[in-house]
Design an enzyme around this catalytic site. Structure first.
Site, short mmCIF file in Angstrom:
data_model
loop_
_atom_site.label_atom_id
_atom_site.label_comp_id
_atom_site.label_asym_id
_atom_site.label_seq_id
_atom_site.Cartn_x
_atom_site.Cartn_y
_atom_site.Cartn_z
N HIS A 178 0.87 -1.18 0.00
CA HIS A 178 0.00 0.00 0.00
C HIS A 178 0.90 1.23 0.00
CE1 HIS A 178 -3.61 2.43 0.75
NE2 HIS A 178 -2.78 3.20 1.43
N CYS A 179 0.74 2.08 -1.00
CA CYS A 179 1.59 3.27 -1.14
C CYS A 179 0.82 4.51 -0.69
CB CYS A 179 2.04 3.42 -2.60
SG CYS A 179 3.08 4.86 -2.89
N VAL A 180 1.34 5.17 0.34
CA VAL A 180 0.65 6.36 0.85
C VAL A 180 0.77 7.52 -0.14
CG1 VAL A 180 0.93 5.72 3.28
CG2 VAL A 180 2.73 7.07 2.15
N ASN A 183 -2.03 6.95 -2.38
CA ASN A 183 -3.25 6.65 -1.62
C ASN A 183 -3.99 5.46 -2.22
OD1 ASN A 183 -5.14 7.07 0.43
ND2 ASN A 183 -6.42 8.38 -0.87
#
Length: 343
Positions: A178-180, A183
């Site tokens: 999951h890449c912040v 998002n």
């Protein structure tokens, strides 16, 4: 202590921090030290401040929000504004090739396009409707991915290479991470966009760094500044060396030197991550699988707890089928390819 020493000290701290984070995720010993350190700080920091910090961290890293997207766009806008305001005009006066000057803008357009696709594209959400399709895409290795496992949250059978994302609250096919910054989860259906986004972001930072450095070097050569001398603290004449020259340029062009230092560090860090992402793509691994690889039951992992009756099982990457086949799987996801063949 001059600014160059401070900058090198800052760079060393960033690199050491990156190494420590890597060691933290790969070893249990450092995790224990971090947890004990957190306990000590819990006695020092007021409880209300602890709750506020934990709430902020939970919001930033454990819920879907647009904070890092906004931060990403602000940083990118600031760097390009500085490049346009300071570098572009001076380079035109020095008759730089327009191709090199406009290349960062071309990379920016491509980068923003794939950045948007990475943000909005479904990474491969598993639902009741496509559950059976995804179950047939990848083989279960019975070590890291077991048959007939169900996701307790989604109440779905878990296809091989899938994972439930606690941030997005969904199971994702060929889950990577999951890449912040986008998002969104990175999975089978948007990994190609994320790789292209990462490549163009690295290339744009490196291009701006190169153009800026070439501009400063040409400026020094045209002004014969490197032939000048200066008087040191003892009153002796000294030939200008590289360190003094950089500090002098910092006094004349502080924002340019700061921007060059920022994009150089950014290019270095992004380049390392890009190489890591390309390695995973070339070997048909995901970040999730790479991270869990040394935690799978294997003969070389005595620290992993397992039942006394369990036999040693060796984890082996059964999904790699050669470089070109692996890359084709990234840019032509297996589920889409399978669906087309089925039709």
């Amino acid at each position: 202590m001059d600014f160059l020493v401070l900058f090198l000290f800052y760079l060393a701290l960033v690199l050491i921090g990156g190494v420590m984070i890597y060691i933290y995720f790969k070893t249990h010993y450092l995790k224990g030290l971090v947890s004990r350190g957190a306990q000590i700080f819990s006695y020092i920091i007021p409880e209300c401040l602890q709750r506020a910090m934990l709430g902020l961290l939970h919001y930033l890293f454990h819920t879907r929000n647009h904070t890092f997207i906004i931060l990403h766009l602000i940083l990118q806008g600031m760097v390009y504004t500085e490049y346009t305001w300071e570098i572009f005009g001076h380079c035109q006066e020095l008759e730089f090739s327009s191709y090199y000057l406009f290349l960062p803008y071309l990379l920016l357009i491509i980068n923003l396009f794939f950045f948007t696709l990475s943000c909005v594209t479904d990474p491969g959400t598993i639902t009741k409707a496509n559950e059976l399709l995804f179950l047939q895409v990848y083989e279960f290795d019975e070590v890291m991915f077991l048959k007939d496992m169900r996701c307790p949250t989604c109440d779905l059978r878990k296809p091989a290479r899938s994972k439930h994302c606690a941030v997005c609250n969904r199971c994702v096919h060929r889950f990577d991470h999951h890449c912040v910054w986008v998002n969104n989860c990175i999975g089978a259906w948007n990994a190609r966009y994320f790789l292209t986004y990462l490549f163009t972001l690295t290339a744009s930072a490196a291009t701006m760094a190169i153009v800026s450095i070439v501009f400063l070097v040409r400026l020094v050569l045209l002004s014969d500044l490197y032939l000048e001398t200066y008087v040191d603290d003892l009153g002796h004449f000294q030939v200008i060396d590289t360190i003094f020259l950089i500090q002098y340029l910092f006094l004349i062009f502080p924002r340019i030197i700061f921007m060059v230092g920022f994009v150089l560090v950014l290019s270095f860090l992004l380049g390392i991550y890009l190489c890591f992402a390309l390695y995973l793509a070339a070997t048909n691994q995901t970040t999730n699988e790479w991270y869990r690889g040394d935690r799978a039951w294997c003969q070389h992992c005595p620290h992993v707890a397992r039942p006394p009756s369990a036999e040693h099982q060796v984890y082996r990457n059964i999904h790699s089928h050669g470089l070109w086949s692996n890359l084709r799987e990234i840019f032509l996801p297996a589920a889409v390819h399978y669906e087309r063949k089925k039709k």
